[in-house]
Write a protein that holds these residues in place. Structure first.
Motif, PDB file in Angstrom:
ATOM      1  N   THR A 104       0.598  -1.373  -0.134  1.00  0.00           N
ATOM      2  CA  THR A 104      -0.449   0.306   0.313  1.00  0.00           C
ATOM      3  C   THR A 104       0.544   1.696  -0.170  1.00  0.00           C
ATOM      4  N   ARG A 105       1.964   1.117   0.759  1.00  0.00           N
ATOM      5  CA  ARG A 105       3.291   2.818   0.386  1.00  0.00           C
ATOM      6  C   ARG A 105       3.648   2.582  -0.812  1.00  0.00           C
ATOM      7  N   THR A 106       3.932   1.323  -1.679  1.00  0.00           N
ATOM      8  CA  THR A 106       3.952   1.560  -2.800  1.00  0.00           C
ATOM      9  C   THR A 106       2.698   2.441  -3.790  1.00  0.00           C
ATOM     10  N   PHE A 155      17.290  -6.629  -1.406  1.00  0.00           N
ATOM     11  CA  PHE A 155      15.738  -7.967  -0.872  1.00  0.00           C
ATOM     12  C   PHE A 155      15.010  -6.829   0.329  1.00  0.00           C
ATOM     13  N   ASN A 156      15.687  -6.680   0.987  1.00  0.00           N
ATOM     14  CA  ASN A 156      13.983  -5.972   1.851  1.00  0.00           C
ATOM     15  C   ASN A 156      13.321  -5.524   1.799  1.00  0.00           C
ATOM     16  N   TYR A 157      13.213  -4.607   0.821  1.00  0.00           N
ATOM     17  CA  TYR A 157      11.950  -4.497   0.753  1.00  0.00           C
ATOM     18  C   TYR A 157      11.622  -4.464  -1.031  1.00  0.00           C
ATOM     19  N   PRO A 158      11.288  -6.315  -1.517  1.00  0.00           N
ATOM     20  CA  PRO A 158      11.580  -6.467  -2.809  1.00  0.00           C
ATOM     21  C   PRO A 158      10.398  -5.655  -3.945  1.00  0.00           C
ATOM     22  N   ASN A 160       8.522  -2.140  -2.743  1.00  0.00           N
ATOM     23  CA  ASN A 160       8.963   0.017  -2.032  1.00  0.00           C
ATOM     24  C   ASN A 160       9.681  -0.163  -2.455  1.00  0.00           C
ATOM     25  N   LEU A 161      11.040  -0.279  -2.718  1.00  0.00           N
ATOM     26  CA  LEU A 161      12.534   0.028  -3.159  1.00  0.00           C
ATOM     27  C   LEU A 161      12.650  -0.405  -4.679  1.00  0.00           C
ATOM     28  N   SER A 162      11.520  -1.683  -5.453  1.00  0.00           N
ATOM     29  CA  SER A 162      11.437  -1.323  -6.594  1.00  0.00           C
ATOM     30  C   SER A 162      10.974   0.180  -7.539  1.00  0.00           C
ATOM     31  N   LEU A 251      23.313   5.576  -6.040  1.00  0.00           N
ATOM     32  CA  LEU A 251      23.429   4.457  -4.655  1.00  0.00           C
ATOM     33  C   LEU A 251      23.571   4.575  -3.185  1.00  0.00           C
ATOM     34  N   GLU A 252      23.101   3.320  -3.391  1.00  0.00           N
ATOM     35  CA  GLU A 252      22.272   4.061  -1.732  1.00  0.00           C
ATOM     36  C   GLU A 252      22.515   2.272  -1.079  1.00  0.00           C
ATOM     37  N   LEU A 253      23.244   2.829  -0.461  1.00  0.00           N
ATOM     38  CA  LEU A 253      23.698   1.213   0.343  1.00  0.00           C
ATOM     39  C   LEU A 253      23.888   0.833   2.012  1.00  0.00           C
ATOM     40  N   GLN A 284      16.543  -5.541   9.518  1.00  0.00           N
ATOM     41  CA  GLN A 284      17.160  -6.124   8.078  1.00  0.00           C
ATOM     42  C   GLN A 284      16.882  -4.595   7.569  1.00  0.00           C
ATOM     43  N   ARG A 285      17.230  -3.343   7.867  1.00  0.00           N
ATOM     44  CA  ARG A 285      17.200  -2.354   7.609  1.00  0.00           C
ATOM     45  C   ARG A 285      18.259  -1.116   7.292  1.00  0.00           C
ATOM     46  N   CYS A 286      18.121  -0.803   6.461  1.00  0.00           N
ATOM     47  CA  CYS A 286      20.110  -0.394   5.959  1.00  0.00           C
ATOM     48  C   CYS A 286      19.496   1.165   6.759  1.00  0.00           C
ATOM     49  N   THR A 287      18.773   1.806   7.399  1.00  0.00           N
ATOM     50  CA  THR A 287      18.235   2.331   8.025  1.00  0.00           C
ATOM     51  C   THR A 287      18.021   2.440   9.619  1.00  0.00           C
ATOM     52  N   ALA A 288      18.277   0.513  10.125  1.00  0.00           N
ATOM     53  CA  ALA A 288      18.063   0.630  11.457  1.00  0.00           C
ATOM     54  C   ALA A 288      18.550   1.228  12.566  1.00  0.00           C
ATOM     55  N   THR A 437      15.763   6.537  12.888  1.00  0.00           N
ATOM     56  CA  THR A 437      15.961   6.397  11.656  1.00  0.00           C
ATOM     57  C   THR A 437      14.732   5.964  10.565  1.00  0.00           C
ATOM     58  N   GLU A 438      14.683   6.554   9.667  1.00  0.00           N
ATOM     59  CA  GLU A 438      13.850   6.033   8.656  1.00  0.00           C
ATOM     60  C   GLU A 438      13.951   6.719   7.272  1.00  0.00           C
ATOM     61  N   ARG A 439      13.975   5.533   6.440  1.00  0.00           N
ATOM     62  CA  ARG A 439      13.818   6.929   5.326  1.00  0.00           C
ATOM     63  C   ARG A 439      12.230   7.794   5.035  1.00  0.00           C
ATOM     64  N   GLY A 440      10.492   7.244   5.551  1.00  0.00           N
ATOM     65  CA  GLY A 440       9.708   7.315   5.039  1.00  0.00           C
ATOM     66  C   GLY A 440      10.051   9.346   6.215  1.00  0.00           C
ATOM     67  N   PRO A 441       9.575   9.871   5.382  1.00  0.00           N
ATOM     68  CA  PRO A 441       7.956   9.339   4.158  1.00  0.00           C
ATOM     69  C   PRO A 441       8.853  10.155   3.467  1.00  0.00           C
ATOM     70  N   PRO A 445      13.740  13.937   0.852  1.00  0.00           N
ATOM     71  CA  PRO A 445      14.849  13.338   0.293  1.00  0.00           C
ATOM     72  C   PRO A 445      15.839  12.193   1.350  1.00  0.00           C
ATOM     73  N   PHE A 446      16.406  11.307   0.468  1.00  0.00           N
ATOM     74  CA  PHE A 446      17.164   9.996   1.611  1.00  0.00           C
ATOM     75  C   PHE A 446      18.705   9.739   1.095  1.00  0.00           C
ATOM     76  N   LEU A 447      19.422  10.303   1.667  1.00  0.00           N
ATOM     77  CA  LEU A 447      20.965   9.794   1.457  1.00  0.00           C
ATOM     78  C   LEU A 447      21.949   9.537   1.742  1.00  0.00           C
TER      79      LEU A 447
HETATM   80  O1  G3H Z   1      16.868  -0.839   4.060  1.00  0.00           O
HETATM   81  C1  G3H Z   1      16.894   0.282   3.273  1.00  0.00           C
HETATM   82  C2  G3H Z   1      15.543   1.186   2.903  1.00  0.00           C
HETATM   83  O2  G3H Z   1      15.868   2.556   2.470  1.00  0.00           O
HETATM   84  C3  G3H Z   1      14.994   1.346   4.311  1.00  0.00           C
HETATM   85  O3  G3H Z   1      13.837   1.940   4.871  1.00  0.00           O
HETATM   86  O4  G3H Z   1      13.499   2.908   6.314  1.00  0.00           O
HETATM   87  O5  G3H Z   1      11.815   2.811   5.405  1.00  0.00           O
HETATM   88  O6  G3H Z   1      12.769   1.147   6.422  1.00  0.00           O
HETATM   89  P1  G3H Z   1      13.272   1.939   6.099  1.00  0.00           P
END
Ligand code: G3H
Length: 476
Positions: A104-106, A155-158, A160-162, A251-253, A284-288, A437-441, A445-447
């Motif tokens: 739904t977020r997607t 893999f972790n947001y197959p 949404n991040l696509s 690149l978002e790493l 399992q989130r880059c932003t954890a 820490t989190e990407r949204g909303p 900008p997210f970097l």
């Molecule tokens: O794993 C990387 C994602 O961009 C993290 O997104 O903060 O919404 O979990 P999120």
């Protein structure tokens, strides 16, 4: 019976002539969920070549027609949400609730992206505003697509991040070659099945599947690719950046996001933000949140409260919606367990955890972690949190910035001036004050800086990265 999922080219799902298939194993019950095609380099060539003519027609299609198709895709995703979520859960072990939320977020992401682009107007400049310039010269500055975007998702947001790459690319008039992470590729097939129902023109989006080690480099350095948007691990990201000669790349790493806790923080609020920041989806989130840097004077209170909360965390299988689920594969669980074992041996105090069942790593909390331990610096991508005690804001900042990563950071204090002073010195893309820490909303900008990335994501910035300016200069 086990399904062999097809890849998508020319507006059709087709089987690779390579005859090679990759088995996708469920992270939590180890059953084979299905197989995906390992396409050949020749098939990648055909897919990329076909985007060229299709992209020109697509870019020339009225914006409102492109917008209408994308909005229909958002609607279709909502209709297909349960079916797609089912596959996300099975394939990447995300909880049922989070899997549904991801879809739904997607859909929301697509609708906002469409609106964002619709409201991007051409700009104009007058020659007269430059010393000696002519008032008879005007520039109309348009935004045009780059061509064919290679979208590589993790893999972790197959889903949404696509779509965070596909939707901005498509609305701006690009074609896309979409290469999902192999674990996540069936969810990507499901995503593209819903795309296919809407009636987009053929060849503006090709879904290619296969091992990164076989076709990853080949596709990335391919002349037919005009831009690369990648989310994934830092090692792959660094490697990809070697293909960026004259080719734009975002690149978002990874990250090692610190939570800096001052002695005047609201400790209960801090505990609740750290808990959800560090442990949701098993970290399992880059932003954890991946380390806590706490002032020694409140460290005992914080670690006791965190310990109580970590002990309470629900652990189990994704269908039951616990916080802690099995990790993506055995290799990931081995790595995290290795870090835990190493941290115990190095003399940190284990407060909770150090228990494993197959890929399931129980939530683990360490106190008195010091900067000579691997856990102070490495990114577990798992449910392991180190507490590092510091004597001052300066020490916290120094340790925060000594990391190879710089994605996000959190600062917890009730003194706003102090929060801003710390935040300004942190080397990261974003600093959250009194929040996790989190990407949204998703329109922010997210970097990341340093090994956390290059370029900027987030709806408007992703559109910018996939377009360039073109000037029409009118000489009156
Ligand atoms: O794993 C990387 C994602 O961009 C993290 O997104 O903060 O919404 O979990 P999120």
């Amino acid at each position: 019976e086990i399904t062999n999922y097809k890849y998508y080219v020319g507006g059709q799902f087709v089987q690779s002539t390579s005859g090679n298939l990759i088995e996708i194993i469920c992270p939590y019950d180890q059953s084979v969920i299905g197989r995906v095609q390992a396409i050949s380099k020749e098939e990648a060539d055909v897919a990329i070549a076909a985007t060229k003519a299709a992209q020109k027609v697509w870019a020339d299609t009225d914006l409102f027609k492109r917008a209408d198709l994308l909005n229909k895709w958002a609607d279709q995703l909502e209709i297909d949400a349960e079916e797609i979520a089912q596959m996300i859960m099975r394939e990447v072990g995300k909880t049922w609730n989070d899997a549904v939320k991801e879809v739904t977020r997607t859909a929301e992401f697509i609708r906002y992206t469409v609106q964002e682009f619709i409201h991007t107007n051409d700009a104009a400049m007058s020659g007269a505003n430059y010393p000696g310039g002519s008032k008879n010269k005007f520039a109309i500055i348009k935004r045009i697509p780059l061509g064919t975007v290679l979208a590589i998702s993790p893999f972790n947001y197959p889903v949404n991040l696509s779509v965070a790459k596909l939707a901005p690319a498509l609305i701006a008039g690009n074609a896309v070659v979409f290469k999902p992470a192999t674990q996540g590729a069936i969810s990507a097939v499901k995503l593209i099945e819903s795309f296919d129902k809407v009636g987009f023109p053929a060849d503006i989006l090709q879904l290619i599947t296969g091992k990164g080690s076989d076709i990853g480099d080949y596709v990335s350095e391919h002349d037919g690719i005009d831009m690369i948007s990648f989310t994934g691990g830092a090692t792959t990201g660094r490697h990809l950046s070697s293909f960026s000669t004259m080719k734009p790349m975002v690149l978002e790493l990874g990250g090692k996001d610190p939570a800096i806790v001052c002695e005047d923080a609201d400790i209960d609020k801090t505990v609740s933000e750290i808990m959800s920041g560090a442990f949701s989806y098993s970290g399992q989130r880059c932003t954890a949140i991946k380390r806590v840097l706490v002032h020694a004077t409140v460290a005992d209170e914080l670690s006791e409260k965190l310990k109580v909360e970590v002990e309470k965390l629900s652990v189990g299988m994704p269908i039951d919606n616990p916080v802690i689920v099995p990790l993506i594969n055995e290799g990931a669980a081995d790595y995290v367990q290795g870090l835990i074992t190493d941290t115990i041996a190095a003399g940190a105090e284990l407060l909770v955890g150090n228990k494993r069942e197959d890929n399931l790593i129980y939530p683990t909390l360490f106190d008195h972690v010091t900067t000579d331990m691997r856990l102070a610096w490495e990114e577990p991508f798992g449910p392991v949190l180190p507490i590092i005690r510091v004597a001052s804001d300066d020490e916290a900042i120094e340790i925060a910035n000594a990391s190879e990563y710089g994605l996000q950071a959190s600062v917890f204090t009730q003194n706003f001036s102090r929060a801003v002073a710390i935040a300004e010195k942190i080397e990261a893309g974003s600093v959250q004050i009194n929040g996790r820490t989190e990407r949204g909303p998703d329109h922010f900008p997210f970097l990341g800086v340093k090994n956390s990335g290059m370029g900027v994501h987030g709806i408007s910035r992703t559109i910018e990265s996939m377009t360039r300016e073109k000037l029409l200069i009118i000489n009156v």
